[in-house]
Design a protein around this motif. Structure first.
Motif, short mmCIF file in Angstrom:
data_model
loop_
_atom_site.label_atom_id
_atom_site.label_comp_id
_atom_site.label_asym_id
_atom_site.label_seq_id
_atom_site.Cartn_x
_atom_site.Cartn_y
_atom_site.Cartn_z
N ALA A 1 -6.91 9.44 -7.47
CA ALA A 1 -6.45 9.46 -6.07
C ALA A 1 -7.09 10.56 -5.23
O ALA A 1 -7.51 10.30 -4.10
CB ALA A 1 -4.93 9.56 -6.02
N ASP B 1 0.83 -1.21 0.00
CA ASP B 1 0.00 0.00 0.00
C ASP B 1 0.87 1.26 0.00
O ASP B 1 0.58 2.22 -0.71
CB ASP B 1 -0.93 0.03 1.21
N ALA C 1 -10.42 9.38 -3.88
CA ALA C 1 -10.46 8.02 -3.32
C ALA C 1 -11.46 7.88 -2.19
O ALA C 1 -12.21 6.90 -2.14
CB ALA C 1 -9.06 7.61 -2.85
N ALA D 1 -5.03 5.79 -11.84
CA ALA D 1 -5.00 5.74 -10.37
C ALA D 1 -4.59 7.09 -9.80
O ALA D 1 -5.16 7.56 -8.82
CB ALA D 1 -4.05 4.64 -9.90
N ALA D 2 -3.61 7.71 -10.43
CA ALA D 2 -3.16 9.03 -9.96
C ALA D 2 -4.25 10.08 -10.15
O ALA D 2 -4.46 10.93 -9.28
CB ALA D 2 -1.88 9.44 -10.70
N GLN E 1 2.49 1.66 -3.42
CA GLN E 1 1.50 2.14 -4.39
C GLN E 1 1.22 3.63 -4.17
O GLN E 1 1.15 4.39 -5.13
CB GLN E 1 0.21 1.33 -4.25
N ALA E 2 1.12 4.05 -2.93
CA ALA E 2 0.88 5.47 -2.63
C ALA E 2 2.07 6.32 -3.10
O ALA E 2 1.87 7.42 -3.65
CB ALA E 2 0.64 5.66 -1.13
N ILE F 1 1.84 6.73 -6.85
CA ILE F 1 0.80 7.69 -7.24
C ILE F 1 1.27 9.11 -6.97
O ILE F 1 1.11 9.99 -7.82
CB ILE F 1 -0.53 7.36 -6.52
N GLU F 2 1.87 9.35 -5.81
CA GLU F 2 2.41 10.69 -5.50
C GLU F 2 3.45 11.09 -6.52
O GLU F 2 3.45 12.24 -6.99
CB GLU F 2 3.08 10.67 -4.12
#
Length: 75
Positions: A61, A6, A64, A57-58, A9-10, A13-14
């Motif tokens: 985000a 997790d 979310a 996904a970005a 993945q974060a 995305i950042e």
């Protein structure tokens, strides 16, 4: 997914959001995103099917929490 997964993945995305903000979507490479996130480029593909999935996904985000709330609504 694990807590470590997790977090990775974060970070991806950042990093994607930051790289796209700097160079634009067309010039944002997975190499630059991986470098920004501090991971190997192949790590992206363990978390996302392809570059397009990472960008979606970005893009999603920031929404979310709202999307999770909508998913919990009764049919």
């Amino acid at each position: 997914m694990t807590a470590r997964g997790d977090r990775t993945q974060a970070k991806l995305i950042e990093a994607t959001i930051a790289v796209v903000a700097e160079v634009g979507y067309a010039r944002a490479s997975t190499r630059a995103i991986a470098e920004r996130a501090g991971v190997a480029e192949g790590t992206i593909y363990r978390h996302f099917a392809d570059k397009t999935a990472l960008f979606f996904a970005a893009a999603l985000a920031p929404s979310a929490d709202m999307l999770a709330w909508i998913a919990e609504l009764p049919g």
